[in-house]
Design a protein around this motif. Structure first.
Motif, PDB file in Angstrom:
ATOM      1  N   VAL A 106       0.856  -1.191   0.000  1.00 23.90           N
ATOM      2  CA  VAL A 106       0.000   0.000   0.000  1.00 23.90           C
ATOM      3  C   VAL A 106       0.894   1.244   0.000  1.00 23.90           C
ATOM      4  CG1 VAL A 106      -1.889   1.219   1.127  1.00 23.90           C
ATOM      5  CG2 VAL A 106      -1.727  -1.279   1.307  1.00 23.90           C
ATOM      6  N   VAL A 107       0.680   2.119  -0.984  1.00 24.28           N
ATOM      7  CA  VAL A 107       1.495   3.313  -1.173  1.00 24.28           C
ATOM      8  C   VAL A 107       0.590   4.536  -1.061  1.00 24.28           C
ATOM      9  CG1 VAL A 107       3.167   4.444  -2.691  1.00 24.28           C
ATOM     10  CG2 VAL A 107       2.876   1.956  -2.789  1.00 24.28           C
ATOM     11  N   GLY A 108       1.098   5.622  -0.482  1.00 24.50           N
ATOM     12  CA  GLY A 108       0.292   6.824  -0.292  1.00 24.50           C
ATOM     13  C   GLY A 108       0.780   8.005  -1.113  1.00 24.50           C
ATOM     14  N   GLN A 109      -0.153   8.879  -1.467  1.00 22.09           N
ATOM     15  CA  GLN A 109       0.178  10.134  -2.147  1.00 22.09           C
ATOM     16  C   GLN A 109      -0.633  11.270  -1.543  1.00 22.09           C
ATOM     17  OE1 GLN A 109      -1.073  10.559  -6.257  1.00 22.09           O
ATOM     18  NE2 GLN A 109       0.304  12.296  -6.623  1.00 22.09           N
ATOM     19  N   PHE A 110       0.044  12.320  -1.069  1.00 19.44           N
ATOM     20  CA  PHE A 110      -0.651  13.542  -0.646  1.00 19.44           C
ATOM     21  C   PHE A 110      -0.298  14.627  -1.649  1.00 19.44           C
ATOM     22  CE2 PHE A 110       3.472  13.768   1.378  1.00 19.44           C
ATOM     23  CZ  PHE A 110       3.822  15.110   1.414  1.00 19.44           C
ATOM     24  N   ALA A 111      -1.331  15.311  -2.156  1.00 15.84           N
ATOM     25  CA  ALA A 111      -1.131  16.296  -3.217  1.00 15.84           C
ATOM     26  C   ALA A 111      -2.380  17.144  -3.357  1.00 15.84           C
ATOM     27  CB  ALA A 111      -0.813  15.597  -4.541  1.00 15.84           C
ATOM     28  N   ALA A 112      -2.282  18.184  -4.179  1.00 17.34           N
ATOM     29  CA  ALA A 112      -3.451  19.009  -4.485  1.00 17.34           C
ATOM     30  C   ALA A 112      -4.313  18.290  -5.517  1.00 17.34           C
ATOM     31  CB  ALA A 112      -3.011  20.361  -5.026  1.00 17.34           C
ATOM     32  N   PHE A 113      -5.502  17.873  -5.104  1.00 13.82           N
ATOM     33  CA  PHE A 113      -6.469  17.280  -6.036  1.00 13.82           C
ATOM     34  C   PHE A 113      -7.690  18.181  -6.186  1.00 13.82           C
ATOM     35  CE2 PHE A 113      -4.158  13.527  -4.383  1.00 13.82           C
ATOM     36  CZ  PHE A 113      -3.634  13.065  -5.580  1.00 13.82           C
ATOM     37  N   SER A 114      -7.682  19.293  -5.452  1.00 14.58           N
ATOM     38  CA  SER A 114      -8.737  20.296  -5.571  1.00 14.58           C
ATOM     39  C   SER A 114      -8.087  21.668  -5.448  1.00 14.58           C
ATOM     40  CB  SER A 114      -9.785  20.109  -4.463  1.00 14.58           C
ATOM     41  OG  SER A 114      -9.202  20.316  -3.189  1.00 14.58           O
ATOM     42  N   GLY A 115      -8.830  22.709  -5.826  1.00 14.02           N
ATOM     43  CA  GLY A 115      -8.306  24.064  -5.721  1.00 14.02           C
ATOM     44  C   GLY A 115      -7.553  24.501  -6.966  1.00 14.02           C
ATOM     45  N   PRO A 116      -6.937  25.698  -6.923  1.00 10.85           N
ATOM     46  CA  PRO A 116      -6.281  26.276  -8.098  1.00 10.85           C
ATOM     47  C   PRO A 116      -5.065  25.506  -8.617  1.00 10.85           C
ATOM     48  CG  PRO A 116      -6.743  27.966  -6.459  1.00 10.85           C
ATOM     49  CD  PRO A 116      -6.992  26.647  -5.804  1.00 10.85           C
ATOM     50  N   ALA A 117      -4.515  24.598  -7.808  1.00  7.17           N
ATOM     51  CA  ALA A 117      -3.357  23.812  -8.246  1.00  7.17           C
ATOM     52  C   ALA A 117      -3.725  22.348  -8.488  1.00  7.17           C
ATOM     53  CB  ALA A 117      -2.239  23.905  -7.209  1.00  7.17           C
ATOM     54  N   ALA A 118      -5.028  22.063  -8.603  1.00 11.13           N
ATOM     55  CA  ALA A 118      -5.506  20.676  -8.669  1.00 11.13           C
ATOM     56  C   ALA A 118      -4.924  19.878  -9.822  1.00 11.13           C
ATOM     57  CB  ALA A 118      -7.026  20.664  -8.752  1.00 11.13           C
ATOM     58  N   GLN A 119      -4.728  20.520 -10.970  1.00 10.82           N
ATOM     59  CA  GLN A 119      -4.247  19.761 -12.130  1.00 10.82           C
ATOM     60  C   GLN A 119      -2.874  19.165 -11.891  1.00 10.82           C
ATOM     61  OE1 GLN A 119      -3.995  20.384 -16.561  1.00 10.82           O
ATOM     62  NE2 GLN A 119      -5.713  21.745 -16.141  1.00 10.82           N
ATOM     63  N   LEU A 120      -2.088  19.787 -11.032  1.00 15.79           N
ATOM     64  CA  LEU A 120      -0.746  19.272 -10.756  1.00 15.79           C
ATOM     65  C   LEU A 120      -0.828  17.901 -10.084  1.00 15.79           C
ATOM     66  CD1 LEU A 120       0.926  22.558  -9.436  1.00 15.79           C
ATOM     67  CD2 LEU A 120       0.791  21.702 -11.781  1.00 15.79           C
ATOM     68  N   GLY A 121      -1.604  17.813  -9.019  1.00 13.79           N
ATOM     69  CA  GLY A 121      -1.751  16.537  -8.335  1.00 13.79           C
ATOM     70  C   GLY A 121      -2.459  15.493  -9.171  1.00 13.79           C
ATOM     71  N   GLN A 122      -3.484  15.927  -9.881  1.00 14.97           N
ATOM     72  CA  GLN A 122      -4.259  14.993 -10.699  1.00 14.97           C
ATOM     73  C   GLN A 122      -3.414  14.357 -11.798  1.00 14.97           C
ATOM     74  OE1 GLN A 122      -7.465  17.468 -12.040  1.00 14.97           O
ATOM     75  NE2 GLN A 122      -8.427  17.585 -10.021  1.00 14.97           N
ATOM     76  N   ARG A 123      -2.639  15.179 -12.492  1.00 16.55           N
ATOM     77  CA  ARG A 123      -1.853  14.654 -13.610  1.00 16.55           C
ATOM     78  C   ARG A 123      -0.652  13.833 -13.129  1.00 16.55           C
ATOM     79  NH1 ARG A 123      -4.517  13.533 -17.515  1.00 16.55           N
ATOM     80  NH2 ARG A 123      -2.604  13.354 -18.715  1.00 16.55           N
ATOM     81  N   LEU A 124      -0.057  14.234 -12.012  1.00 18.06           N
ATOM     82  CA  LEU A 124       1.025  13.433 -11.442  1.00 18.06           C
ATOM     83  C   LEU A 124       0.490  12.055 -11.086  1.00 18.06           C
ATOM     84  CD1 LEU A 124       3.998  14.378 -10.795  1.00 18.06           C
ATOM     85  CD2 LEU A 124       3.311  14.407  -8.400  1.00 18.06           C
ATOM     86  N   ASN A 125      -0.705  12.023 -10.518  1.00 19.15           N
ATOM     87  CA  ASN A 125      -1.346  10.769 -10.131  1.00 19.15           C
ATOM     88  C   ASN A 125      -1.611   9.876 -11.336  1.00 19.15           C
ATOM     89  OD1 ASN A 125      -4.249   9.352  -9.763  1.00 19.15           O
ATOM     90  ND2 ASN A 125      -3.138   9.325  -7.816  1.00 19.15           N
ATOM     91  N   VAL A 126      -2.025  10.477 -12.446  1.00 22.45           N
ATOM     92  CA  VAL A 126      -2.301   9.705 -13.664  1.00 22.45           C
ATOM     93  C   VAL A 126      -1.053   8.946 -14.118  1.00 22.45           C
ATOM     94  CG1 VAL A 126      -2.737   9.948 -16.152  1.00 22.45           C
ATOM     95  CG2 VAL A 126      -4.240  11.071 -14.503  1.00 22.45           C
ATOM     96  N   GLY A 127       0.090   9.613 -14.100  1.00 16.95           N
ATOM     97  CA  GLY A 127       1.331   8.966 -14.515  1.00 16.95           C
ATOM     98  C   GLY A 127       1.756   7.859 -13.574  1.00 16.95           C
TER      99      GLY A 127
END
Length: 376
Positions: free
Chosen positions: A31-52
């Motif tokens: 089990v691996v964890g990721q904390f990042a911006a998935f909402s708000g003005p920087a959401a695309q950063l966390g979302q796209r990093l997660n996709v990769g």
């Protein structure tokens, strides 16, 4: 004879307990964890990093996992706010019982969260930030995959001064990230006996750039280096162009290249962005061809620099897991990652040691062209 058998059994049990895997590891799963911006003005950063990251994990799982274990990624949204990042990391470690962390986003969030994961002795691989404050002093639980902001800003200033430009202004976010970028630009200019033509700031998670425009445009800089997230940087560019500013705009990679291009639309033509990963749109390198294929297999039709970085983070992490072997522990993973000296991942090199977790020095420059497409 019985006592000998009992002693042997006790010794075996003791060895098993000492070799027992840490939290987040079972016979079949990691089990691996990721904390990042998935909402708000920087959401695309966390979302796209997660996709990769997910694209690579999916491919690994379909091939049987790592040493017989599949990977499962658990995410927590910090909204690009430090206090939420602390809560997210605590939840991942204490509630979700993750083995390790990957793909954190941001300098202020990282600075707040790293002491928590360090105290818990949970390794983190891949931070979407190049701030020196997260590299110095050395932290044995944090492994970087990207070049630093000092590397990126040196590349930008070198390019501008080679073209003969000396009046360079800095528009930066008023937090640890923005100040790290400002310091990088200032240092690069000082090496050339120059100073910023003007500096101005704005608040994180805000698009109020009025004061910054008043602070920079009167200086008539030849170029503006921007250290911020994509929404504020796009707003500054659009308003500056509307006021007749004709100079050049440069951004560091954290801006989120695709997100910035999308925000700018037609106003993005000619904006330059430094990159810390290979160009994801042209399969000129083995790792890019692999990334494109895995993204396709994952049902992802959109390619970008952020998901490319997520893919590389996942690839580095999995290489560490493979080297750590079947008896997986957090300390074993750290030792395994530190054994990765000059490892070529297909055109992108990573290098760690017990005293250096900086990972990569790779930088490049790209330009937003017609229809938001990127060119080199």
């Amino acid at each position: 004879m019985r006592w000998q058998q009992v002693l042997a059994m006790l010794a075996t049990a003791a060895m098993a307990l000492s070799a027992r895997a840490d939290a987040g590891v079972t016979d079949k799963e990691i089990v691996v964890g990721q904390f990042a911006a998935f909402s708000g003005p920087a959401a695309q950063l966390g979302q796209r990093l997660n996709v990769g990251i997910q694209a690579y994990f999916k491919a690994v799982n379909e091939q049987g996992g790592v040493n017989g274990r599949t990977l499962r990624l658990v995410t927590r949204d910090d909204g690009y706010e430090p206090d939420r990042a602390v809560a997210a990391v605590k939840a991942l470690i204490e509630q979700d019982q993750v083995f390790a962390l990957v793909g954190a986003v941001g300098t202020p969030t990282g600075l707040a969260a790293v002491p928590v994961l360090t105290a818990a002795k949970v390794p983190l691989v891949g931070m979407f930030t190049g701030a020196q404050s997260l590299r110095e002093p050395f932290n044995r639980y944090v492994f970087h995959v990207r070049a630093s902001y000092f590397d990126e800003t040196e590349r930008i200033v070198q390019h501008l001064t080679t073209l003969g430009m000396k009046k360079i202004a800095v528009f930066y976010q008023n937090d640890a990230y923005g100040k790290a970028g400002l310091e990088g630009v200032t240092r690069a200019l000082e090496r050339r006996q120059l100073k910023p033509a003007a500096t101005a700031t704005f608040e994180r998670n805000s698009v109020d750039v009025a004061a910054a425009l008043q602070g920079i445009l009167p200086a008539q800089p030849e170029a503006v280096v921007q250290i911020g997230a994509y929404k504020a940087c796009a707003e500054f560019i659009k308003q500056a162009r509307a006021r007749g500013y004709g100079g050049q705009f440069f951004n560091v990679s954290f801006v989120g290249s695709k997100a910035l291009a999308d925000e700018l639309g037609p106003a993005g033509m000619g904006v330059v962005i430094s990159q810390v990963v290979p160009f994801p749109y042209t399969p000129s390198l083995p790792v890019v061809r692999e990334y494109q294929q895995r993204m396709k297999e994952a049902g992802q039709t959109e390619l970008d620099f952020s998901s490319m970085e997520g893919y590389l983070i996942a690839k580095v992490f999995v290489e560490g897991l493979k080297r750590a072997g079947r008896n997986l522990t957090r300390e074993g993973l750290i030792t395994a990652l530190e054994s990765m000296k000059d490892v070529n991942l297909g055109g992108f090199e990573i290098s760690y040691s017990p005293k250096d977790h900086s990972g990569s020095k790779y930088t490049d420059l790209t330009i937003i062209g017609r229809d938001g497409r990127f060119v080199r």
